[in-house]
Write a protein that holds these residues in place. Sequence first.
Motif, PDB file in Angstrom:
ATOM      1  N   ILE A   5       0.853  -1.172   0.000  1.00 51.04           N
ATOM      2  CA  ILE A   5       0.000   0.000   0.000  1.00 51.04           C
ATOM      3  C   ILE A   5       0.896   1.231   0.000  1.00 51.04           C
ATOM      4  CG2 ILE A   5      -1.928   1.176   1.089  1.00 51.04           C
ATOM      5  CD1 ILE A   5      -2.556  -1.709   0.237  1.00 51.04           C
ATOM      6  N   VAL A   6       1.060   1.826  -1.159  1.00 50.76           N
ATOM      7  CA  VAL A   6       1.929   2.990  -1.318  1.00 50.76           C
ATOM      8  C   VAL A   6       1.117   4.229  -0.962  1.00 50.76           C
ATOM      9  CG1 VAL A   6       3.391   4.301  -2.889  1.00 50.76           C
ATOM     10  CG2 VAL A   6       3.212   1.814  -3.136  1.00 50.76           C
ATOM     11  N   ARG A  18      -7.873  -3.922   6.207  1.00 50.14           N
ATOM     12  CA  ARG A  18      -8.901  -4.948   6.028  1.00 50.14           C
ATOM     13  C   ARG A  18      -8.373  -6.134   5.223  1.00 50.14           C
ATOM     14  NH1 ARG A  18     -14.246  -5.255   6.436  1.00 50.14           N
ATOM     15  NH2 ARG A  18     -15.257  -3.843   7.909  1.00 50.14           N
ATOM     16  N   LEU A  19      -7.526  -5.881   4.228  1.00 49.94           N
ATOM     17  CA  LEU A  19      -6.920  -6.999   3.501  1.00 49.94           C
ATOM     18  C   LEU A  19      -6.099  -7.871   4.444  1.00 49.94           C
ATOM     19  CD1 LEU A  19      -5.750  -5.281   0.173  1.00 49.94           C
ATOM     20  CD2 LEU A  19      -7.372  -7.184   0.343  1.00 49.94           C
ATOM     21  N   ALA A  20      -5.302  -7.242   5.295  1.00 53.85           N
ATOM     22  CA  ALA A  20      -4.483  -7.998   6.249  1.00 53.85           C
ATOM     23  C   ALA A  20      -5.361  -8.780   7.218  1.00 53.85           C
ATOM     24  CB  ALA A  20      -3.561  -7.047   7.006  1.00 53.85           C
ATOM     25  N   GLU A  21      -6.410  -8.153   7.685  1.00 55.70           N
ATOM     26  CA  GLU A  21      -7.341  -8.790   8.612  1.00 55.70           C
ATOM     27  C   GLU A  21      -7.970 -10.033   7.989  1.00 55.70           C
ATOM     28  OE1 GLU A  21     -10.392  -6.725  11.731  1.00 55.70           O
ATOM     29  OE2 GLU A  21     -10.728  -6.318   9.609  1.00 55.70           O
ATOM     30  N   LEU A  27       1.825  -4.916   3.096  1.00 54.36           N
ATOM     31  CA  LEU A  27       2.803  -3.995   3.665  1.00 54.36           C
ATOM     32  C   LEU A  27       2.266  -2.586   3.492  1.00 54.36           C
ATOM     33  CD1 LEU A  27       5.637  -3.337   4.867  1.00 54.36           C
ATOM     34  CD2 LEU A  27       6.434  -3.115   2.496  1.00 54.36           C
ATOM     35  N   LEU A  28       2.186  -1.835   4.605  1.00 54.20           N
ATOM     36  CA  LEU A  28       1.777  -0.442   4.562  1.00 54.20           C
ATOM     37  C   LEU A  28       3.011   0.434   4.436  1.00 54.20           C
ATOM     38  CD1 LEU A  28      -0.861  -0.323   7.469  1.00 54.20           C
ATOM     39  CD2 LEU A  28      -1.251  -0.852   5.041  1.00 54.20           C
ATOM     40  N   GLN A  61       9.803   2.408   3.290  1.00 52.21           N
ATOM     41  CA  GLN A  61      10.024   1.984   1.911  1.00 52.21           C
ATOM     42  C   GLN A  61       9.750   0.494   1.799  1.00 52.21           C
ATOM     43  OE1 GLN A  61      14.119   3.335   1.146  1.00 52.21           O
ATOM     44  NE2 GLN A  61      13.265   4.832  -0.285  1.00 52.21           N
ATOM     45  N   ALA A  62       9.349   0.069   0.627  1.00 54.39           N
ATOM     46  CA  ALA A  62       9.049  -1.341   0.414  1.00 54.39           C
ATOM     47  C   ALA A  62      10.303  -2.119   0.052  1.00 54.39           C
ATOM     48  CB  ALA A  62       8.009  -1.500  -0.691  1.00 54.39           C
TER      49      ALA A  62
END
Length: 319
Positions: A5-6, A18-21, A27-28, A61-62
């Motif tokens: 999530i950029v 919600r996706l993680a849940e 990754l935020l 950073q990712a």
Amino acid sequence: MRYVIVGAGSVGAVIGGRLAEAGSDVLLVARGAHLAALASAGLRLEEPDRARTIAVPAAAQADWRPGDVALVCVKSQDTAAALRDVPRDVPVVCAQNGVANERWAHAAGFADVYAMCVVLPAELVEPGVVVNSFGPAPGLLDVGRWPDGVDERAERIVADLGAAGFRGRAEPAVMRWKYRKLVTNLGNAADAACDPDDPELDALVRTARAEGERAVEAAGIPIASRAEDRERRGDLRILPVAGRDREGSSTRQSLRRGSTSVEVDFLNGEIVALGARHGIATPVNAVLQATLAEMAAAGEAPGSRRAADLLAEAAVRTP
């Protein structure tokens, strides 16, 4: 598939949380105090029916990996900077207002560009705390390839979002819906500039949107109708969240936070540019674009302008 999530601000945090849940790998990507709060305490997500804290990995950073998908959720004025460090072989999903981000991603060399039409009224109220005031579903998120079409990846993204509680579909003509959302968002600048009780606010918003309709029609751009949009949203509506007063549009929120740049150039400004190319007068949108840029640069609080004054200025500009 991991969702990076950029720009995990309001909308990005709701989608990513919600996706993680729901069990997706997420990754935020965030910054500043918000990142520090996410990393130390998790994401606090408050919604009409419940509030909870969700543990989601967060970073500045990712660490890009094969199979990652970038969900770009920054404001349009920050897109170029946000995409700078994303590898060009990573699929990019533009979960943003406006209609220019997908064009920019393609021009920057991304081979797989997707558009997401986002209907999700969220607000970052303090570092690590996001309020989503939509119900009975947390958002309406349609996804398609840019400029059109769907594929297995779009179907997978929609399925994962569905598992996370969102409504949405894989939409081959997704830009029709993003142009409808663009016209709707033309009211954001008016909402930011004026007090909610301003007696001329509705007239200002209606006029800005009418100009947008004419400009899009003159350009021959396909756009979902207002009736289609009402039907698509169905029973979704803004609902109260315990202990929270809703600030308003994302543009109003930006002014309240003291941001020196707002998204107006990519909403009202898009219509002004479109009108100029096709001979359609857009004086209200031009006034709103200039007014919001001025307010942001000066650190002016939202609600400090009068709709009647803005309409009068637009009338002077009318050919």
